[in-house]
Design a protein around this motif. Structure first.
Motif, short mmCIF file in Angstrom:
data_model
loop_
_atom_site.label_atom_id
_atom_site.label_comp_id
_atom_site.label_asym_id
_atom_site.label_seq_id
_atom_site.Cartn_x
_atom_site.Cartn_y
_atom_site.Cartn_z
N ALA A 138 31.18 35.77 27.41
CA ALA A 138 31.23 34.42 27.97
C ALA A 138 31.82 34.46 29.37
O ALA A 138 32.51 35.41 29.74
N ASP A 139 31.55 33.42 30.12
CA ASP A 139 32.23 33.21 31.39
C ASP A 139 33.69 32.87 31.07
O ASP A 139 33.97 32.05 30.18
N ALA A 140 34.61 33.48 31.78
CA ALA A 140 36.02 33.31 31.46
C ALA A 140 36.47 31.86 31.63
O ALA A 140 37.29 31.37 30.84
N ARG B 68 49.41 48.77 32.43
CA ARG B 68 49.29 48.61 30.98
C ARG B 68 50.45 49.30 30.28
O ARG B 68 51.06 48.76 29.35
N PHE C 99 38.59 51.67 34.71
CA PHE C 99 39.56 51.16 35.68
C PHE C 99 40.92 51.82 35.46
O PHE C 99 41.81 51.25 34.85
N GLN D 250 44.57 50.20 36.51
CA GLN D 250 45.48 49.37 35.71
C GLN D 250 46.29 50.17 34.69
O GLN D 250 47.10 49.60 33.97
N TRP E 211 43.07 46.36 28.53
CA TRP E 211 44.28 45.59 28.22
C TRP E 211 44.30 45.15 26.76
O TRP E 211 45.28 45.35 26.05
N PHE F 36 38.31 38.75 31.40
CA PHE F 36 37.67 39.76 32.25
C PHE F 36 38.03 41.15 31.71
O PHE F 36 38.57 42.00 32.40
N SER F 37 37.73 41.35 30.43
CA SER F 37 38.28 42.51 29.70
C SER F 37 37.63 43.84 30.04
O SER F 37 38.20 44.88 29.79
N TYR F 38 36.36 43.81 30.57
CA TYR F 38 35.58 45.04 30.69
C TYR F 38 35.61 45.75 29.32
O TYR F 38 35.34 45.11 28.31
N ASP G 260 42.47 39.39 34.80
CA ASP G 260 42.19 40.54 35.70
C ASP G 260 40.74 40.46 36.19
O ASP G 260 39.90 41.29 35.82
N PRO G 261 40.45 39.47 37.02
CA PRO G 261 39.06 39.23 37.43
C PRO G 261 38.55 40.25 38.43
O PRO G 261 39.32 40.99 39.03
N PRO G 262 37.22 40.27 38.64
CA PRO G 262 36.67 41.08 39.74
C PRO G 262 37.16 40.47 41.05
O PRO G 262 37.67 39.35 41.05
#
Ligand code: SAH
Length: 390
Positions: A272-274, A207, A200, A203, A229, A223-225, A294-296
């Motif tokens: 995990a789910d955020a 950053r 990505f 961003q 960040w 939502f770190s991918y 930073d979600p989808p």
């Protein structure tokens, strides 16, 4: 080349520089004209030519303009010129080898996205018209200085709308390890299997602006991918970083990237789910000095707007409840159908519900290698705010 006639009403929008022609702007019934997906046509409004476009009679965006009227349209020349301009623009930004090299309509190349990772290009074709130009495109991209491998990421969901198959193909040899850097941080990229094109870059500029302020803080990257960040923060001196993503591959790449960046001791990654993770951090009494949200895209189509807006509000409220007084909330949305004002409104409501007070310190947007087309609001999608929270 056949001629496609438009209704006069279409002219006003197209004259501003917009490149899309909608199905209802075409004279006659589009389905009865015998056009094939991807065919090149001359666009005409009564009495005047508007230039060359490619069509897709099965799509709501029935045609996309490629070039203003000229005596002759030659695909190879057109592609070479547009690519040259796109590459030169990135060079202007000092971004030749690691960047988004082509950003679709903004670079005058509708339906094409190209990211560069050193000698490797990751290419996304999203329209039948661009797919049809692929042989020429392969030659043009291959001739860019220093390119050895092209990954054709033909697996984006928008291809289905255009009637295109889902495929990933690799031209040349994909190196075992592809590493890019952002500041002191190093990230391994998997262009053939990573999300979207693999990284990505949108961003990157945000950053660079925000991370220097997070030194010494405890940071949560939701939502770190691959940890763009979070690992960036650790490299900028954050003392303790948690990355959360629901994808196992993303979490593995955070761990690998933390090693490459020499910050493994400070970075923890959890699959995990955020929303769930926030609940657990809250229950455990955990607090953070900075949280990145930073979600989808929660709103992919207009009809998801209400539900999506609620999701933005909920995740930001959960994050706000975990922030220390005087902490940073860095909150973004990449939904085109959710504008800056809507995001700010979601943040304001979230703060109200959480009983917190929030001020915007910086407005964030997509990096400069994702330029905006002034006539096409569709090319502006990423927005965000870096806020102080009390
Ligand atoms: N912040 C990243 C980009 C995030 S893309 C960067 O700067 O590079 C969105 C990420 O959210 C994806 O990695 C996806 O796996 C993850 N994701 C999607 N839904 C999620 C959920 N409910 N909880 C946690 N992560 C989720």
């Amino acid at each position: 080349m056949r001629t496609l006639k438009l209704r006069r009403e279409a002219e006003r929008r197209l004259r501003t520089g917009h490149l899309w022609i909608y199905a209802n702007e075409i004279e006659g019934k589009l389905g009865t004209l015998g056009l094939t997906p991807g065919e090149l046509v001359d666009i005409e409004i009564p009495g005047k030519s508007l230039g060359v476009a490619y069509v897709n009679p099965n799509s709501l965006i029935a045609a996309r303009l490629l070039q203003a009227p000229t005596a002759q349209f030659d695909v190879d020349t057109w592609l070479a010129q547009r690519l040259h301009a796109a590459v030169a623009t990135r060079r202007m930004l000092g971004l030749a080898r690691q960047c988004r090299l082509v950003f679709g309509e903004s670079d005058g190349l509708p339906g094409l996205v190209v990211d560069r990772y050193g000698a490797v290009l990751s290419v996304q074709i999203t329209t039948a018209g661009m797919e049809r130009l692929r042989p020429s495109l392969a030659r043009a991209l291959g001739s860019i200085d220093g390119i050895e491998t092209i990954v054709w990421r033909g697996d984006s969901s928008s291809r289905t709308l255009e009637g295109l198959p889902s495929t990933v193909e690799i031209e040349g040899v994909l190196p075992e390890q592809i590493i890019i850097d952002e500041g002191n941080a190093r990230f391994a990229i998997a262009p053939a299997i990573g999300q979207k094109t693999g990284w990505f870059y949108d961003q990157r500029d945000n950053r660079a602006r925000v991370l220097p302020h997070l030194s010494g803080l405890r940071v949560l990257d939701l939502f770190s991918y691959g940890g763009g960040w979070g690992i960036g923060a650790a490299c900028a001196g954050a003392r303790d970083v948690w990355c959360v993503d629901s994808s196992n591959a993303a979490i593995e790449s955070v761990n690998a990237n933390a090693r490459y960046s020499g910050v493994s001791a400070n970075v923890r990654a959890i699959e995990a789910d955020a929303f769930d993770a926030c609940r657990e951090f809250k229950a455990g009494g955990e607090r953070f000095g900075a949280i990145v949200v930073d979600p989808p895209a929660f709103i992919k189509r207009k009809k998801d707007a209400e539900e999506g807006a609620l999701a933005y509000r909920r995740i930001n409220e959960a994050a706000l409840r975990l922030l220390e007084p005087g902490g940073w909330l860095i909150s973004c949305s990449c939904s085109h159908h959710f504008d800056e004002i809507s995001l700010l409104d979601a943040l304001r409501r979230a703060a109200q519900s959480a009983g917190r007070s929030l001020r915007v310190l910086m407005r964030l947007a997509q990096s400069s290698d994702h330029p905006e087309h002034p006539a096409m609001p569709e090319t502006r999608y990423l927005k965000g705010f870096a806020c102080s929270v009390w």
